[in-house]
Design an enzyme around this catalytic site. Structure first.
Site, mmCIF file in Angstrom:
data_model
loop_
_atom_site.group_PDB
_atom_site.id
_atom_site.type_symbol
_atom_site.label_atom_id
_atom_site.label_comp_id
_atom_site.label_asym_id
_atom_site.label_seq_id
_atom_site.Cartn_x
_atom_site.Cartn_y
_atom_site.Cartn_z
ATOM 1 N N HIS A 1 -4.988 -1.007 2.943
ATOM 2 C CA HIS A 1 -3.953 -0.732 3.937
ATOM 3 C C HIS A 1 -4.594 -0.319 5.254
ATOM 4 C CE1 HIS A 1 -0.874 -0.046 0.679
ATOM 5 N NE2 HIS A 1 -1.943 0.354 0.017
ATOM 6 N N TYR A 2 -3.844 -0.451 6.349
ATOM 7 C CA TYR A 2 -4.180 0.342 7.532
ATOM 8 C C TYR A 2 -3.107 1.407 7.729
ATOM 9 C CZ TYR A 2 -1.255 -2.993 10.316
ATOM 10 O OH TYR A 2 -0.262 -3.785 10.805
ATOM 11 N N THR A 3 -3.505 2.499 8.393
ATOM 12 C CA THR A 3 -2.591 3.634 8.517
ATOM 13 C C THR A 3 -1.555 3.412 9.618
ATOM 14 O OG1 THR A 3 -4.112 4.687 10.053
ATOM 15 C CG2 THR A 3 -4.316 5.276 7.725
ATOM 16 N N GLU B 1 -6.425 3.571 2.075
ATOM 17 C CA GLU B 1 -5.945 3.524 3.458
ATOM 18 C C GLU B 1 -7.135 3.522 4.414
ATOM 19 O OE1 GLU B 1 -3.036 3.364 4.991
ATOM 20 O OE2 GLU B 1 -1.519 3.804 3.445
ATOM 21 N N HIS C 1 -2.159 -5.168 1.368
ATOM 22 C CA HIS C 1 -0.746 -4.814 1.200
ATOM 23 C C HIS C 1 0.137 -6.001 1.569
ATOM 24 C CE1 HIS C 1 2.344 -1.291 1.758
ATOM 25 N NE2 HIS C 1 2.529 -1.955 0.637
ATOM 26 N N ASP D 1 -0.348 -5.199 6.714
ATOM 27 C CA ASP D 1 -1.664 -4.565 6.686
ATOM 28 C C ASP D 1 -2.506 -5.050 5.506
ATOM 29 O OD1 ASP D 1 0.351 -3.110 5.181
ATOM 30 O OD2 ASP D 1 -1.083 -1.494 4.892
HETATM 31 ZN ZN LIG Z 1 0.140 -0.536 3.564
#
Ligand SMILES: [Zn+2]
Length: 227
Positions: A26-28, A91, A129, A139
């Site tokens: 993921h990215y935040t 993340e 994701h 993401d």
């Molecule tokens: Zn995500």
């Protein structure tokens, strides 16, 4: 690899006897590390991940790998739902519009090696994701270097040898690789986000060729864990 313990209360037991067979990246989409950590530990928000890697390469450990963190939400990969029960969530501190820093990618590399070894997760089990929830997530995004991960043996990448493949083969191949939503436009956009971020326009033979190559070598129907 320095790991900072920062426990989050946002987790539960893995359901259905599932064990980690996927790693979801993921990215935040947040810029303030303190706020990001607070959010991932806020019981009112009910989100978390097993790990958070900062731009500087620090690794925060939020949820025990044996437990079910709350990062994936609704979605499927390879026709299998409850991705939270089947995965480890990582993340990456990134807005979605900037490059991922070298220290961050180095830390991710070391963490992936450790997690994949602990749970015998194959490279094709490392997904975004956006792969498992193409209808609502984008993401880790077009700036994430999947090819670099694949070159380290930590994810998969299609062959650069592109031959003429009928475009009609694209969706069957993409589904065999793992994309599981019904909407074909969503599959194409998620596939391109990861494998052809520069591409636009209608489905092309290059999409089909890359998807067929991935399906031939990394079909999700085979067990995700190495034999
Ligand atoms: Zn995500």
């Amino acid at each position: 690899m320095q790991i900072i313990s920062h426990p989050s209360p946002n987790f539960g037991d893995r359901l259905g006897g599932h064990r980690p067979e996927l790693i979801v990246l993921h990215y935040t989409a947040m810029t303030d590390l303190g706020k990001t950590l607070a959010r991932l530990c806020d019981p009112r928000v009910q989100v978390s991940a097993h790990y958070l890697i900062t731009k500087g390469g620090a690794i925060y450990h939020l949820v025990d790998e044996a437990k079910r963190a709350w990062h994936a939400g609704q979605g499927q990969w390879g026709g299998r739902g409850d991705v939270n029960s089947r995965s480890i969530g990582i993340e990456l501190e990134n807005s979605g519009f900037e490059p991922f820093s070298a220290p961050q990618m180095q830390a991710l590399t070391l963490l992936l090696i450790a997690v994949q070894n602990r749970h015998a997760i194959a490279p094709k089990g490392v997904i975004g994701h956006s792969d498992m929830a193409p209808d609502r997530k984008s993401d880790p995004g077009a700036r994430f270097d999947w090819c670099a991960l694949a070159m380290r043996g930590l994810s998969v990448w299609p062959s650069l040898y592109v031959k003429q493949v009928p475009v009609a083969k694209f969706f069957g191949a993409a589904r065999a690789f793992g994309y599981s939503v019904d909407d074909e436009a969503q599959i194409l956009s998620a596939f391109r986000l990861r494998f052809r971020p520069q591409a636009s326009g209608p489905l092309a033979f290059e999409d089909a060729a890359l998807a067929v190559d991935l399906a031939n070598r990394f079909a999700v129907d085979a067990p995700l864990k190495p034999a």
